[in-house]
Design a protein around this motif. Structure first.
Motif, PDB file in Angstrom:
ATOM      1  N   SER A   1       0.864  -1.185   0.000  1.00 20.61           N
ATOM      2  CA  SER A   1       0.000   0.000   0.000  1.00 20.61           C
ATOM      3  C   SER A   1       0.896   1.230   0.000  1.00 20.61           C
ATOM      4  CB  SER A   1      -0.937   0.035   1.210  1.00 20.61           C
ATOM      5  OG  SER A   1      -0.264   0.480   2.375  1.00 20.61           O
ATOM      6  N   PHE A   2       0.280   2.372  -0.297  1.00 22.64           N
ATOM      7  CA  PHE A   2       1.014   3.637  -0.296  1.00 22.64           C
ATOM      8  C   PHE A   2       0.968   4.186   1.132  1.00 22.64           C
ATOM      9  CE2 PHE A   2       1.664   8.179  -1.314  1.00 22.64           C
ATOM     10  CZ  PHE A   2       2.764   8.071  -2.150  1.00 22.64           C
ATOM     11  N   LEU A   3       1.905   3.695   1.955  1.00 24.68           N
ATOM     12  CA  LEU A   3       1.920   4.082   3.367  1.00 24.68           C
ATOM     13  C   LEU A   3       2.025   5.595   3.518  1.00 24.68           C
ATOM     14  CD1 LEU A   3       4.297   1.315   4.798  1.00 24.68           C
ATOM     15  CD2 LEU A   3       1.810   1.439   5.013  1.00 24.68           C
ATOM     16  N   PRO A   4       1.372   6.147   4.557  1.00 25.85           N
ATOM     17  CA  PRO A   4       0.746   5.478   5.698  1.00 25.85           C
ATOM     18  C   PRO A   4      -0.702   5.031   5.470  1.00 25.85           C
ATOM     19  CG  PRO A   4       0.711   7.828   6.051  1.00 25.85           C
ATOM     20  CD  PRO A   4       1.442   7.610   4.758  1.00 25.85           C
TER      21      PRO A   4
ATOM     22  N   THR B   1       3.333   4.150  -7.484  1.00 23.72           N
ATOM     23  CA  THR B   1       1.875   4.200  -7.584  1.00 23.72           C
ATOM     24  C   THR B   1       1.420   3.817  -8.984  1.00 23.72           C
ATOM     25  OG1 THR B   1       1.878   6.547  -8.215  1.00 23.72           O
ATOM     26  CG2 THR B   1       1.693   6.034  -5.851  1.00 23.72           C
ATOM     27  N   VAL B   2       0.131   3.467  -9.078  1.00 22.63           N
ATOM     28  CA  VAL B   2      -0.493   3.154 -10.358  1.00 22.63           C
ATOM     29  C   VAL B   2      -1.948   3.604 -10.280  1.00 22.63           C
ATOM     30  CG1 VAL B   2      -1.160   0.805  -9.667  1.00 22.63           C
ATOM     31  CG2 VAL B   2      -0.845   1.335 -12.075  1.00 22.63           C
TER      32      VAL B   2
ATOM     33  N   VAL C   1     -10.437   4.470  -3.994  1.00 18.58           N
ATOM     34  CA  VAL C   1      -9.270   5.300  -4.297  1.00 18.58           C
ATOM     35  C   VAL C   1      -8.992   5.313  -5.794  1.00 18.58           C
ATOM     36  CG1 VAL C   1      -8.264   4.829  -2.030  1.00 18.58           C
ATOM     37  CG2 VAL C   1      -7.616   3.428  -3.993  1.00 18.58           C
ATOM     38  N   LYS C   2      -8.314   6.346  -6.260  1.00 17.57           N
ATOM     39  CA  LYS C   2      -7.946   6.468  -7.668  1.00 17.57           C
ATOM     40  C   LYS C   2      -6.470   6.164  -7.911  1.00 17.57           C
ATOM     41  CE  LYS C   2     -12.134   7.531  -8.495  1.00 17.57           C
ATOM     42  NZ  LYS C   2     -13.013   6.416  -8.942  1.00 17.57           N
ATOM     43  N   LEU C   3      -5.736   5.915  -6.840  1.00 24.73           N
ATOM     44  CA  LEU C   3      -4.340   5.498  -6.925  1.00 24.73           C
ATOM     45  C   LEU C   3      -4.104   4.421  -5.875  1.00 24.73           C
ATOM     46  CD1 LEU C   3      -2.289   8.835  -7.107  1.00 24.73           C
ATOM     47  CD2 LEU C   3      -2.428   7.127  -8.913  1.00 24.73           C
ATOM     48  N   ILE C   4      -3.348   3.406  -6.249  1.00 25.54           N
ATOM     49  CA  ILE C   4      -2.821   2.487  -5.255  1.00 25.54           C
ATOM     50  C   ILE C   4      -1.312   2.489  -5.378  1.00 25.54           C
ATOM     51  CG2 ILE C   4      -4.839   0.988  -5.087  1.00 25.54           C
ATOM     52  CD1 ILE C   4      -3.318  -0.969  -6.964  1.00 25.54           C
ATOM     53  N   GLY C   5      -0.649   1.994  -4.361  1.00 27.52           N
ATOM     54  CA  GLY C   5       0.804   2.030  -4.407  1.00 27.52           C
ATOM     55  C   GLY C   5       1.431   0.954  -3.555  1.00 27.52           C
TER      56      GLY C   5
END
Length: 290
Positions: free
Chosen positions: A200-203, A243-244, A219-223
């Motif tokens: 995930s895109f911490l935090p 991210t993507v 969400v529109k971005l994950i990472g």
């Protein structure tokens, strides 16, 4: 191949004249500096420096560089580390059942992209043994039972010591390392020795099933986040993040598929930065000299 270089990393209390002091130590011994990066953090009151210079023509033999740098660090009341660009440290990779990060690391090691040796792969499941064997690594299956974690981690530490491991990579290892393990293998200082990849895109979305929770949130971005491991779950100093985009038609399975690519990229970038000694930790933050 380019000629080998020496790399000095130094963290010390900030004060005037440190750039001159550190670079002068190199040049006074005949060193030709090829990279010099510095960062002053006024809030923390710290100065961080990474200096890299050619060994050819340097006035000190390799074995004398570290003791001399130690004396310099003592004078500056700092922490330091000296490494050499042609050294390939022994690395252990911890895995569970997912293979995408393991395959990526081993392939890039084989092609020479990652300057490291991988003598050991450890897993709490037997599934990935054939992959480790194919790439010439010893595979150790160490089950981790809920009531037997101390015994499992004692075996881990025994294996790490046996192979003189200097870096542990948690490549989708779905277990939490204990405080006792970290104290034994990676005592707290500015130069950490355990890297984890978190999906995930911490935090955001710490803990389990982050893709499911990200999909629920719309969400529109994950990472993915590669970070050093600390006692706080998913709370260690961050090295790299990828991210993507997420589309409204994507389902949880699509997020998981896309996420695998971000995990691989974030992890390999973090490992390469670590191996090239371009990451320095202070408090909960990192300075990445890339």
């Amino acid at each position: 191949m380019s000629s080998p270089t020496a790399i000095l990393q130094m963290i010390c209390p900030d004060q005037p004249g440190l750039v001159r002091e550190l670079s002068g130590w190199v040049t006074s011994n005949g060193g030709n500096i090829v990279h010099a990066d510095h960062h002053s953090d006024p809030t923390a009151g710290l100065f961080l420096s990474r200096i890299e210079w050619e060994l050819e023509g340097f006035g000190l033999p390799r074995e004398a560089i570290c003791p001399t740098a130690h004396a310099l660090a003592e004078r500056l009341h700092g922490e330091y580390k000296v490494n050499f660009s042609d050294y390939r440290p022994p690395v252990a990779i911890f895995v569970s059942k997912q293979d995408h990060c393991l395959l990526d690391l081993l392939w890039r090691k084989r092609t020479g992209e990652l300057p490291m040796e991988v003598p050991l792969v450890i897993s709490n499941h037997p599934d990935l043994g054939p992959i480790a064997t194919e790439f010439g690594a010893r595979f150790e299956h160490v089950p981790v039972d809920p009531d037997g974690k101390p015994e499992a981690e004692a075996r881990h530490l025994e294996l790490l010591a046996q192979h003189k491991i200097e870096l542990v990579i948690l490549a989708k290892y779905m277990q939490v390392l204990s405080k006792e393990f970290l104290v034994a293998f990676d005592p707290p200082d500015a130069f950490h020795k355990v890297i984890n990849i978190h999906h995930s895109f911490l935090p955001a979305f710490m803990g389990a099933q982050p893709y499911h929770r990200a999909w629920d949130r719309g969400v529109k971005l994950i990472g993915a986040t590669a970070h050093y491991v600390s006692e706080e779950l998913d709370g260690g100093p961050i090295i790299t993040q990828e991210t993507v985009p997420v589309k409204h038609r994507d389902e949880v399975g699509d997020l998981i598929r896309k996420g695998r690519d971000t995990e691989r990229l974030a992890l390999v970038k973090a490992v390469l930065l670590h191996l090239k000694r371009q990451v320095m930790v202070y408090g909960s933050r990192t300075a990445v000299f890339d």
